[in-house]
Enzyme design. Structure first.
Site, short mmCIF file in Angstrom:
data_model
loop_
_atom_site.label_atom_id
_atom_site.label_comp_id
_atom_site.label_asym_id
_atom_site.label_seq_id
_atom_site.Cartn_x
_atom_site.Cartn_y
_atom_site.Cartn_z
N THR A 58 13.18 -7.28 -10.31
CA THR A 58 12.60 -8.61 -10.48
C THR A 58 11.35 -8.74 -9.61
O THR A 58 11.36 -8.37 -8.44
CB THR A 58 13.64 -9.69 -10.10
OG1 THR A 58 14.78 -9.49 -10.93
CG2 THR A 58 13.10 -11.09 -10.30
N GLY A 75 0.80 -1.22 0.00
CA GLY A 75 0.00 0.00 0.00
C GLY A 75 0.83 1.27 0.00
O GLY A 75 0.55 2.21 -0.74
N THR A 76 1.87 1.30 0.82
CA THR A 76 2.68 2.52 0.95
C THR A 76 3.34 2.88 -0.38
O THR A 76 3.30 4.03 -0.81
CB THR A 76 3.75 2.33 2.06
OG1 THR A 76 3.07 2.01 3.27
CG2 THR A 76 4.57 3.57 2.25
N ALA A 122 -2.07 -6.69 -0.13
CA ALA A 122 -2.61 -8.05 0.01
C ALA A 122 -2.78 -8.49 1.46
O ALA A 122 -3.67 -9.27 1.78
CB ALA A 122 -1.68 -9.03 -0.72
N HIS A 123 -1.94 -7.95 2.35
CA HIS A 123 -1.96 -8.46 3.73
C HIS A 123 -3.19 -8.01 4.52
O HIS A 123 -3.40 -8.44 5.65
CB HIS A 123 -0.66 -8.12 4.47
CG HIS A 123 -0.47 -6.68 4.81
ND1 HIS A 123 -0.62 -6.20 6.10
CD2 HIS A 123 -0.11 -5.61 4.06
CE1 HIS A 123 -0.36 -4.90 6.11
NE2 HIS A 123 -0.04 -4.52 4.89
N CYS A 149 1.31 1.97 13.01
CA CYS A 149 2.50 2.76 13.34
C CYS A 149 2.33 3.50 14.66
O CYS A 149 3.30 3.95 15.26
CB CYS A 149 2.89 3.71 12.22
SG CYS A 149 1.51 4.44 11.37
C1 LIG Z 1 -5.31 2.96 4.67
C2 LIG Z 1 -3.94 2.39 4.54
N1 LIG Z 1 -3.12 2.85 3.58
C3 LIG Z 1 -1.88 2.35 3.43
C4 LIG Z 1 -1.40 1.36 4.25
C5 LIG Z 1 -0.01 0.85 4.04
O1 LIG Z 1 0.01 -0.40 3.42
P1 LIG Z 1 1.33 -1.33 3.51
O2 LIG Z 1 1.41 -1.79 4.93
O3 LIG Z 1 1.06 -2.45 2.56
O4 LIG Z 1 2.48 -0.50 3.09
C6 LIG Z 1 -2.23 0.84 5.25
C7 LIG Z 1 -1.77 -0.24 6.16
O5 LIG Z 1 -1.20 -0.07 7.16
C8 LIG Z 1 -3.52 1.38 5.42
O6 LIG Z 1 -4.34 0.94 6.37
#
Ligand SMILES: Cc1ncc(COP(=O)(O)O)c(C=O)c1O
Length: 379
Positions: free
Chosen positions: A236, A70-71, A199-200, A326
């Site tokens: 990769t 996500g990040t 995915a997690h 976090c």
């Molecule tokens: C709304 C939201 N955006 C982004 C993220 C970040 O995703 P990732 O942990 O896959 O980097 C999270 C997860 O912590 C999230 O809840």
């Protein structure tokens, strides 16, 4: 007994997903860019995963770009839109995930953009009139507003926001990390240019996700290197991760109705029981249809600090959190709750559920909370 009620932070890997990933960590080890049979096998696994994901979301495979989660997808959406299109104004809210908020703040600090904050009410609902005002006075804006808030669960009327963005020719990014795999969505109907996935959050592996980029929006690459991901992200590919993501999406969409019913039942049961057993309890964010069904954020009566409450729950084997991962272990750091004007002297705890959560686990948690709140601990 170990009880996991922190599914908005991450979820348990599904066994079916694990079994699908295994061969790609062992015998199917070819580099997808190699042209021999080993490489062709893993290339084919990646491309069929891309095709399946695109089909589930009503888009084309060429619009899906795999990322490390996500990040990275949020960073790529924001940086590359602003950089490629020379945008100088962005609109977001004070309750976005740090992957969005911090990225935009860095661009503002560097003088690349002017940043406007759209108003949200005390339940985390975006003020659409204010959004329209900001859009109409700032043509060609970049807009980033999350589909569901990861701490309080409040949902964005994404279709309406998409229509507003289209009217004022803005690029619209929505962080869908908490809703992907939890709701059916046809992205081609939403007027959204960019959405993100990890995915997690739905029983897939960590460290993999994707960015959807609407075919009309052309972006420059984020990571230079090889020609992977159609030149957008060199490196990769995380083959077993991508295959796991695809399987997790397939299961999530296949069993969605059943899981929604199960989780919604548990959430409303927990809410009722808490109201009955903990006098003075309130809930942060929206709670009904306007909220993500996997999250229940509780504002407890002033009894003990959030850290102590979370600590006591943890001692009892119950994992919950004070906000996003976090800032877990403390709600002092929750920029979301502060932005909503929440009483920070009272403990807030986010409970979040999954298809694996059981009613007995909710009952155990309620009993533990009853015990903790029966004993008056001085603030
Ligand atoms: C709304 C939201 N955006 C982004 C993220 C970040 O995703 P990732 O942990 O896959 O980097 C999270 C997860 O912590 C999230 O809840």
């Amino acid at each position: 007994m170990k009880i996991y009620l922190d599914n908005a932070a991450t979820t348990r890997l599904d066994d079916e997903v694990f079994n699908t990933m295994l061969p790609y960590m062992k015998e199917e080890f070819g580099n997808p860019s190699s042209i021999h049979s080993f490489g062709r096998k893993t290339r084919s696994a990646i491309e069929s995963t891309r095709k399946n994901i695109a089909k589930l979301l009503g888009v084309t495979p060429a619009e899906i770009f795999f990322t490390s989660g996500g990040t990275e997808a949020d960073n790529m959406a924001i940086y590359q839109s602003i950089y490629t299109h020379g945008l100088t104004h962005a609109i977001t809210s004070k309750i976005e995930h740090h992957a969005v908020e911090h990225t935009l703040q860095v661009l503002e600090k560097e003088g690349k953009i002017k940043l406007s904050w759209v108003n949200v009410d005390n339940k985390g609902n975006v003020d659409l009139n204010h959004l329209e005002e900001l859009l109409s006075t700032n043509p060609r804006s970049f807009v980033s507003l999350m589909h569901a808030n990861n701490e309080i669960g409040t949902l964005l009327p994404i279709k309406k926001v998409g229509e507003l963005c289209e009217k004022y020719k803005a690029i619209f990014h929505s962080d869908t990390v908490q809703t992907m795999g939890h709701y059916h969505m046809n992205l081609s109907e939403l007027k959204v240019h960019l959405v993100t996935c990890a995915a997690h959050k739905f029983h897939g592996p960590k460290g993999v996700g994707f960015l959807y980029i609407h075919h009309d929006l052309k972006l420059k690459p984020m990571i230079y290197g090889g020609s992977q991901e159609r030149n957008m992200r060199g490196g990769t590919e995380n083959v077993h991760g991508i295959v796991g993501l695809g399987k997790a999406m397939e299961i999530a969409f296949r069993d969605m109705h059943e899981h929604q019913q199960h989780i919604m039942g548990l959430k409303s049961y927990m809410q009722e029981q808490l109201k009955k057993n903990i006098p003075g309890i309130e809930f942060n964010g929206e709670t009904g249809d306007g909220a993500l069904y996997t999250v229940l954020n509780c504002l407890f009566p002033p009894a003990e600090h959030a850290e102590m409450l979370l600590f006591n729950l943890d001692i009892a084997g119950i994992a919950a959190s004070g906000g996003s991962a976090c800032s877990s272990g403390s709600n002092q750091g929750s920029h979301v709750l502060r932005a909503l004007g929440t009483d920070m002297s009272r403990p807030s705890v986010r409970f979040s559920f999954s298809k694996y959560t059981k009613k007995e686990e909710i009952d155990f948690t309620i009993n533990k909370l009853k015990e903790l709140f029966a004993v008056k601990i001085p603030v």
